[in-house]
Design a protein around this motif. Structure first.
Motif, PDB file in Angstrom:
ATOM      1  N   SER A 163      -5.712   8.410   9.305  1.00  0.00           N
ATOM      2  CA  SER A 163      -6.051   6.994   9.427  1.00  0.00           C
ATOM      3  C   SER A 163      -5.966   6.280   8.078  1.00  0.00           C
ATOM      4  O   SER A 163      -5.757   5.075   8.044  1.00  0.00           O
ATOM      5  N   TYR A 164      -6.109   7.019   6.978  1.00  0.00           N
ATOM      6  CA  TYR A 164      -6.013   6.364   5.684  1.00  0.00           C
ATOM      7  C   TYR A 164      -4.612   5.836   5.391  1.00  0.00           C
ATOM      8  O   TYR A 164      -4.421   5.038   4.501  1.00  0.00           O
ATOM      9  N   ARG A 219      -6.967  13.105   6.916  1.00  0.00           N
ATOM     10  CA  ARG A 219      -7.267  11.922   7.718  1.00  0.00           C
ATOM     11  C   ARG A 219      -6.078  10.985   7.752  1.00  0.00           C
ATOM     12  O   ARG A 219      -5.859  10.231   6.801  1.00  0.00           O
ATOM     13  N   LYS A 228       0.853  -1.194   0.000  1.00  0.00           N
ATOM     14  CA  LYS A 228       0.000   0.000   0.000  1.00  0.00           C
ATOM     15  C   LYS A 228       0.888   1.244   0.000  1.00  0.00           C
ATOM     16  O   LYS A 228       1.811   1.352   0.803  1.00  0.00           O
ATOM     17  N   ARG A 265      -2.859   4.179   7.497  1.00  0.00           N
ATOM     18  CA  ARG A 265      -2.588   2.973   8.270  1.00  0.00           C
ATOM     19  C   ARG A 265      -2.295   1.810   7.332  1.00  0.00           C
ATOM     20  O   ARG A 265      -2.990   1.589   6.355  1.00  0.00           O
ATOM     21  N   GLY A 266      -1.240   1.070   7.639  1.00  0.00           N
ATOM     22  CA  GLY A 266      -0.920  -0.100   6.838  1.00  0.00           C
ATOM     23  C   GLY A 266      -0.137   0.201   5.582  1.00  0.00           C
ATOM     24  O   GLY A 266       0.187  -0.701   4.834  1.00  0.00           O
TER      25      GLY A 266
END
Ligand SMILES: Nc1nc2c(ncn2[C@@H]2O[C@H](COP(=O)(O)OP(=O)(O)O)[C@@H](O)[C@H]2O)c(=O)[nH]1
Ligand SMILES: [Mg+2]
Lengths: 164, 1015
Positions: free
Chosen positions: A71-72, A69, A5, A74-75
């Motif tokens: 949080s997008y 954001r 990602k 993450r990963g």
């Protein structure tokens, strides 16, 4: 199947979406980018020993860093920081976004793209500044989503960095 | 060229309606996903063709008459009052006649919102209203449920005597489930076509399986997109961590998702899956987690690490059931209803608990001295972190009344000192312990002390005020009266009374003035200088002293000491009221002493000089010389005495004692001493050490000492210092003592980095709109946290030029809104976008708006001022005056009297109209530009007219077409099209009355007129 990602980060209208579009062919249309806040595309990059599928998350650019954001991210395994070479302020935006991601998820590989290199007459980033950044060991490219200059090189570089 | 910002900002605004979501766009997206999951669906969902303005034109031509009619009605609609009256008249009747279904649909959202608001305000109102409804409704619902059960029982009974029925009965008996469940299972039709296993952390696809003939586009992309949408929905609806979109439905297709600890399983199902399928999917997900939990947790995009997973998923895909002939699945409906009720209840409960939590948070936020920095809800527990002043209310104590379960609240509070005045006041009360006579209070954000206090207290208060001046509120102690003056006076008087040689005759206090009279010996302590120590105001003291000579022995001794100036070798003292001199002195001195003793014998104390031995000048000289010889850094080369004169030569180090100063006190007459000293640098370690200390300055962290005749430096110093020390050591190596600097550690890189860092921090602290809460340097890394206004300078950008390595800086900034007027002005400039004729400035901390503006803008500014006053910021709009549009009016007049004329039946003006068009275009542009400068938008209505010849509908469309043509012609001359509005008035608004019988029509009425609207 090896996938990674990757998040595109940068200020408003620096050319994130255009760069992705230049690099990849999408299956989803773009009109929901502002709705869900993210557009996802894929590009397979082939190396002699393996193939990496980059899953590119293009976050809707915000000038106001406050509404980003985190949080997008993450990963994510890697970041593409995009700066508009005609607007020096977008460098600070890109660096701040990276800083926020790192604060949340730790350090990760990234490439720094000074985009719109075709606009030579309006170019506003002194060479010295780019050299200074290069000296930190950063991977930096002057790209143009318009002409395609260095776009593939840059993404390939990132692919090799995240595939390690 | 217009900037590329426009389209984006438009759609963003669209997205920020009151639910925060552009549902339509989201829906389109979901459709698109469905299309990608199942490409066959392409044909079903075709996009709406884009609007074509030629169609629009055609419409004008075809239905122009209706348009003109519409225009009339529109005019009526434009008057809000008229419209309201008109609608009000027909509303009851209209409601009664409306289709019930549609009316309900239209009203539902408004009614829902109203109900919501009412519940928020006071839930009891609605409860009371609904109570009589609830009871029968519940009763009815229970009754219905029983009916349904019977019905499904009937359905089941139908199967009893069929072959299936017997088979299913056996199956129910064998598996121990109810017969109806088995019937249900076999009556449903579904097929699981795809299963995606998606990493929760990254949204990356872990594995994907499909049933035999199912197709799908890129599963990797679909997987990531699904996880992004889940995130989005979660963020938008402030959902709990583990729940997201459980099911999505598109016609035949359903997406079911099951969320596990590390991975989400999404099944794409065609048809109507039974509820148990959830169970099955959950089981598979659980099994995968059990078997590969570590690999799942560490999943980094390499699916070869999870080889067995696909087989597991395969079990889901094999699930299907195609058998169907049975009747309406009552039980399914019941089950679904039950699930919905339970889910709804759960949803309501979690919404309610989140709502309560928000209530608690807003309570916290309203508390002075409490700053919430972070909060979240996870797994039904509440987490909150932040700062609190030790004096602020206990966050726990705010919980009662919010219905939040205290056991589920996990707080992490850091103490800090709030500068809010009431807290500072509390702290001051504790630390200064003001006497009862002093009252502290908060006035206009300042802390004011009033009353009476002693000077010491006032001094302490002043120190506190000084401290506060760095960032805190003003502490005003100017109104505290100093009351300790009289006490101090009394202390002064009693001190005088105990002074020898001072006799206080009288003293008193009148009107704040102090009076004292008495006697004093000139040698006694000076009453005036004693006064200086007492802090009694000398200006208020009126003293009158008479001198007298005290014969007390110690005064006599003092006087003798002053008049005889005894040499150091003589000591005077008082013993048994006698004055005794002892030691050695010259004959001359002894003679003077004897004379004094003689004088005193008349009434004074005895002066005994018998203990003073007579010494010769030579003896004293020798004593001086031998004293010099023992001095370090002084080398006596030669000395002798000739004809009563003393000669001495030698070397002295500049740092050694001055030989001259040693002379005084030896009774050797300096006039008879002839000294000749040469300077030299002593290499005695002590001197070298002194010289090094002087020359190697600064060295706060280095200590020099002498060890076995060597000079040793220990400690830490920057490299520049070490270089200088090394040079000194080299110099000393020729003959001097050894200078050992091996024990000094080089601290320059760290020190320099720390210095740069401090410089950066101070730079940040000096920035308006940036508050540094905490900063530290640890292990070569720098940490800083604090608050920043989005409009303040970017801390990152400030790094440049400080030589601090950005890679070592870890910042955490929270955004806040600074109430610093400078920032408020920036924000206002952004939000109100004042017209050019208005200027915002800051005058003595107030924001003053001066200039001219349209009335609408003034009222917006007024609203902003009202809002700001709640934050204690003054926005003064009193000096705004309404914009004088006189000049514009002039131009407007000119524009509105312009007409463009047409030949009969023509919609394009003849060439003779060109000058008029040119002039009109210029006027419109000028007007639009001026209006824009004044902060208003001008729009121009082009109204087409026709004469009365021909059919009414033809006239209407001709008139509209004329207006359109003029619009195009003006546009061609550079008038922005969005400023031009178009309507056709047909024959309804003639410039001159028409002659009914005229065959040609009146040319004056074949025209396009212009009206100007300001917004
Ligand atoms: N000349 C030039 N224009 C570019 C380039 N990349 C993007 N743009 C333009 O910059 C604008 C913003 O691009 P976009 O990709 O939407 O930016 P994003 O907000 O970062 O996604 C668009 O008008 C693009 O056409 C480039 O390399 N050269
Ligand atoms: Mg974009």
């Amino acid at each position: 199947m090896l996938q990674k990602k990757i998040c595109m980060l940068g200020g408003f209208a620096v050319g994130k979406t255009s760069l992705v579009r230049r690099f990849v062919q999408s299956i989803f249309s773009e009109n929901y980018l502002t709705t869900v806040g993210v557009k996802i595309d894929k590009k397979s990059v082939a190396f002699p020993d393996k193939t990496v599928d980059l899953i590119l998350w293009d976050l809707a650019g915000e000038d106001d860093i406050g509404s980003f954001r985190v949080s997008y991210v993450r990963g994510a395994t890697g970041l593409v920081l995009v700066v508009d070479g005609t607007r020096p302020a977008t460098l600070a935006v890109a660096l701040t976004l990276r800083e926020r991601c790192e604060a949340e998820f730790g350090a990760m590989p990234f490439i720094l793209l000074f985009n719109k290199s075709d606009l030579t007459d309006r170019w506003a980033i002194p060479e010295g500044e780019i050299d200074e950044l290069k000296q930190r060991g950063w991977q930096i490219y002057l790209t143009s989503a318009l002409s395609g200059e260095h776009v593939d090189d840059a993404f390939r570089q990132l692919a090799s960095m995240v595939a390690k | 060229m217009t900037s590329s910002v426009e389209p984006i900002s438009l759609s963003q605004r669209q997205a920020s309606n009151d639910t925060g979501i552009d549902r339509e766009a989201l829906a389109r997206l979901l459709v698109e996903i469905a299309r990608n999951v199942d490409p066959d669906n392409h044909a079903l969902y075709e996009g709406v063709p884009a609007a074509d303005h030629r169609l629009e034109r055609l419409r004008q031509l075809l239905v122009g008459g209706e348009i003109s009619e519409l225009a009339r009605v529109t005019h009526l609609l434009d008057e809000p009052e008229q419209l309201a009256a008109a609608v009000g008249n027909v509303l009851p009747e209209a409601t009664a006649r409306a289709s019930h279904a549609q009316l309900g649909e239209a009203l539902a959202p408004a009614v829902e919102r109203a109900a919501q608001r009412s519940i928020q305000k006071n839930p009891n109102t609605l409860t009371d209203i609904l109570y009589p409804v609830f009871l029968p409704a519940i009763r009815k619902s229970i009754g219905e449920k029983i009916d349904q059960t019977f019905q499904s029982l009937n359905e089941s009974l139908r199967h009893i005597f069929t072959w299936h029925g017997l088979k299913w009965r056996f199956e129910a008996w064998r598996t121990g489930t109810s017969f109806s469940a088995v019937v249900l299972k076999h009556s449903l039709v579904y097929r699981v076509e795809h299963v995606f296993l998606i990493s929760r952390a990254s949204g990356l696809l872990i594995a994907h399986v499909t049933s035999q003939d199912a197709t799908s586009e890129d599963p990797q992309l679909i997987s990531s997109m699904l996880s992004a949408i889940q995130d989005f929905v979660k963020d938008s609806f402030k959902e709990k961590e583990n729940s997201g979109l459980d099911t999505i439905r598109f016609g035949e297709l359903r997406l079911w998702s099951e969320v596990g600890q590390f991975a989400t399983l999404v099944a794409v199902i065609r048809g109507n899956p039974p509820e148990e399928l959830h169970e099955v999917i959950r089981d598979v997900l659980l099994r995968i987690h059990q078997e590969s939990s570590r690999a799942l947790e560490r999943f980094d995009g390499d699916s070869s690490q999870l080889p067995g997973v696909e087989t597991q998923l395969q079990t889901c895909v094999e699930l299907q059931h195609m058998d169907s002939k049975e009747g309406f699945p009552w039980l399914v409906v019941t089950a679904v209803l039950l699930v919905l009720i339970v889910a709804g209840g759960w949803f309501f409960l979690s919404w309610q608990s989140a709502h309560r939590w928000q209530t608690y948070l807003s309570r916290l936020a309203a508390q002075p001295g409490i700053v919430v920095s972070d909060q979240k809800i996870r797994g039904g527990d509440f987490y909150v972190a932040g700062l609190r002043d030790p004096l602020a209310a206990d966050p726990r104590s705010l919980l009662p009344g919010t219905d939040v379960d205290p056991a589920r609240v996990h707080s992490n509070w850091q103490f800090y000192q709030s500068f809010e005045p009431q807290f500072v006041l509390k702290r001051l009360s504790a630390s200064l312990a003001p006497p009862d006579s002093v009252r502290l209070s908060v006035v206009d954000g300042r802390i004011v002390a009033e009353g009476e206090a002693t000077t010491t207290w006032i001094n302490r208060a002043r120190a506190a005020a000084q401290q506060l001046s760095a960032g805190g509120p003003v502490f005003d102690i100017s109104r505290v009266r100093d009351v300790s003056a009289e006490d101090r006076w009394q202390a002064y008087v009693s001190r005088l009374q105990t002074q020898p040689g001072i006799i206080v005759a009288d003293q008193n206090v009148r009107d704040g003035q102090f009076y004292i009279t008495g006697l004093r010996d000139p040698l006694a302590a000076d009453p005036q200088s004693l006064l200086a120590e007492t802090q009694v105001d000398p200006a208020r003291v009126h003293a009158s002293w008479q001198f007298y000579q005290s014969l007390e022995p110690q005064f006599v001794l003092k006087r003798l000491t002053a008049s005889l100036t005894p040499p150091d070798s003589v000591r005077l003292s008082v013993a048994n009221d006698r004055i005794v001199a002892a030691g050695e002195a010259t004959t001359a001195w002894i003679n003077r002493a004897r004379a004094a003793a003689q004088q005193l014998s008349a009434g004074g104390p005895v002066f005994d000089i018998s203990g003073v031995r007579d010494v010769s000048p030579e003896e004293r000289w020798q004593a001086y010389v031998s004293r010099l010889e023992t001095q370090p850094g002084i080398i006596v080369a030669q000395q002798n005495v000739r004809d009563g004169q003393f000669y001495i030569t030698g070397l002295r180090d500049p740092l050694a004692v001055d030989p001259q100063s040693l002379l005084s006190g030896t009774q050797v007459d300096p006039a008879r001493v002839h000294a000749s000293w040469q300077f030299y640098q002593s290499l005695e370690p002590a001197f070298v050490l002194k010289r090094l200390t002087a020359s190697l300055y600064p060295m706060d962290k280095v200590r020099l000492s002498i060890v076995d005749g060597r000079i040793v430096a220990e400690g830490e110093a920057p490299d520049t210092w070490i270089d200088r020390a090394r040079a000194a050591a080299r110099q000393l190596s020729e003959g001097g003592p050894e200078f050992d600097i091996s024990k000094v550690r080089d601290v320059s890189p760290d020190a320099r980095a720390a210095e740069h860092w401090q410089y950066y921090v101070s730079r940040l602290e000096a920035q308006p709109g940036i508050i540094v809460a905490q900063q530290s340097a640890r292990g070569g890394q720098f940490y800083i946290s604090g608050l920043r206004d989005p409009l303040a300078a970017d801390p990152q950008a400030l790094l440049s030029g400080t030589q601090v390595d950005p890679a070592r800086v870890h910042s955490q900034w929270q955004f806040y809104q600074s109430l610093d007027p400078k920032f408020v002005v920036k924000r206002l400039t952004a939000s109100l976008s004042p017209p050019k004729s208005v200027r915002l400035s800051i005058v003595q901390g107030r924001i003053v708006v001066v200039g001219e503006a349209p009335a609408g803008w003034i009222s917006r500014a007024q609203a902003a001022a009202d809002q700001l006053s709640a934050d204690g910021v003054v926005l003064d709009v009193s000096q705004l005056s309404e914009l004088n549009l006189a000049e514009l009016n002039h131009l407007r007049e000119a524009i509105q009297t312009t007409d463009i004329f047409f030949d009969s039946g023509r919609v394009v003006p003849g060439p003779e109209q060109t000058p008029a068009l040119d002039r009109l275009a210029d006027q419109l542009k000028e007007f639009a530009e001026n209006a824009r400068k004044a902060g208003v938008t001008a729009r121009f209505m082009l109204t087409g007219h026709s004469d009365t010849t021909g059919r009414e509908t033809a006239n209407a469309s001709i008139s509209a077409a004329r207006a359109e043509t003029v619009r195009a012609l003006l546009n061609k001359r550079g008038v922005a099209p969005e400023l031009l509005l178009v309507r056709g008035a047909g024959t309804f608004e003639p410039a001159v009355p028409e002659n009914e019988n005229s065959r040609t029509g009146n040319s004056t009425n074949r025209r396009v007129s212009v009206t100007v609207n300001l917004e």
